[in-house]
Design a protein around this motif. Structure first.
Motif, short mmCIF file in Angstrom:
data_model
loop_
_atom_site.label_atom_id
_atom_site.label_comp_id
_atom_site.label_asym_id
_atom_site.label_seq_id
_atom_site.Cartn_x
_atom_site.Cartn_y
_atom_site.Cartn_z
N SER A 219 -2.79 -10.01 -3.31
CA SER A 219 -1.39 -9.35 -3.28
C SER A 219 -0.51 -10.51 -2.66
O SER A 219 -0.80 -11.12 -1.46
CB SER A 219 -1.47 -8.31 -2.26
OG SER A 219 -2.22 -7.20 -2.84
N GLU B 42 0.79 -1.12 -0.06
CA GLU B 42 -0.07 0.03 -0.13
C GLU B 42 1.05 1.13 0.16
O GLU B 42 2.19 1.14 0.20
CB GLU B 42 -1.03 0.01 1.22
CG GLU B 42 -0.30 0.02 2.50
CD GLU B 42 -1.07 -0.44 3.69
OE1 GLU B 42 -0.62 -0.15 4.72
OE2 GLU B 42 -2.27 -1.12 3.55
N GLU B 43 0.26 2.23 -0.15
CA GLU B 43 1.17 3.58 -0.26
C GLU B 43 1.95 3.73 0.92
O GLU B 43 1.27 3.89 2.13
CB GLU B 43 0.14 4.87 -0.70
CG GLU B 43 0.98 6.09 -1.07
CD GLU B 43 0.18 7.20 -1.18
OE1 GLU B 43 0.61 8.42 -1.26
OE2 GLU B 43 -1.28 7.12 -1.19
N SER C 252 4.27 1.71 1.99
CA SER C 252 4.63 0.51 2.76
C SER C 252 6.13 0.00 2.15
O SER C 252 6.12 0.22 0.85
CB SER C 252 3.66 -0.56 2.63
OG SER C 252 4.08 -1.85 3.05
#
Length: 221
Positions: free
Chosen positions: A164, A137-138, A140
């Protein structure tokens, strides 16, 4: 109850996924999907913590899996809630309502390798962008390979299912499915413990005596 029908679909579809094994390869999205499936085909059992998000609702539990098709979730949030699939029957216990929902597995719901074939029939597989790992995710630092299963017809329960995948272990880190109404179902899998010697006894569920039972709930109105 519709929410738990979709969770039940998740459990059955995921069991179908983990008990199938296919040929190895990392060229196309389909081949990568097959490689991940092959990895799960080597696993006898595992346990994992799961954070589950359904829309804005958060749930947390411990998932136990035993090959070829048994799965159990014991929830800590909400406390004492449970979902158990012993390969023949699906049980969902909702303590806040004292409800016990059951569903016998028949030729349409049995979680076998054929279940994955049906899933593949109704969903096409692609990379979200490419097979190059991207952040989970953004912001990470954790990287995953992201596959998207797109429904082929409008009759399917989810518009798409996003996987994922840890590129090193080939284990699913996050599973997200989105309904036609844009409600998301997200499973985050944390801390896998693989091949610890789980037995079938783990999937024997002691039904609370005060529970009100509702059979074949997945096909009820």
């Amino acid at each position: 109850m519709p929410m738990f029908k979709k969770i039940a679909f998740f459990i059955l579809a995921f069991c179908a996924f983990v008990c199938a094994a296919f040929s190895q390869g990392i060229v196309t999205a389909n081949e990568y999907f097959n490689l991940v499936s092959e990895k799960y085909g080597t696993i006898k059992d595992y346990e994992s913590t799961a954070n589950i998000f359904i829309g804005e609702r958060r749930m947390r539990g411990r998932i136990t899996y035993l090959s070829p098709n048994m799965m159990r979730i014991d929830f800590s949030e909400p406390a004492n809630q449970a979902i158990v699939f012993d390969g023949k029957k699906l049980i969902v216990y909702l303590p806040e309502n004292a409800m016990l929902l059951t569903q016998d597995a028949n030729s349409e719901t049995m979680a076998t390798s054929e279940g994955l074939s049906l899933m593949r029939r109704y969903y096409s597989v692609s990379y979200e962008t490419s097979q190059t790992p991207v952040p989970l995710e953004e912001g990470s630092s954790e990287e995953v390979v992201r596959l998207v299963l797109w429904r082929r017809t409008t009759s399917e329960a989810f518009r798409y299912i996003k996987l994922s995948i840890n590129p090193n272990t080939k284990m699913i880190r996050r599973l997200e499915a989105v309904t036609p109404a844009n409600v998301s179902y997200i499973f985050d899998f944390l801390g896998y413990e693989i091949n610890q010697g789980v037995t079938e006894q783990r999937f024997k569920y002691d039904v609370p005596s005060a529970a009100n039972a509702y059979d074949n709930f997945m096909f009820s109105q």
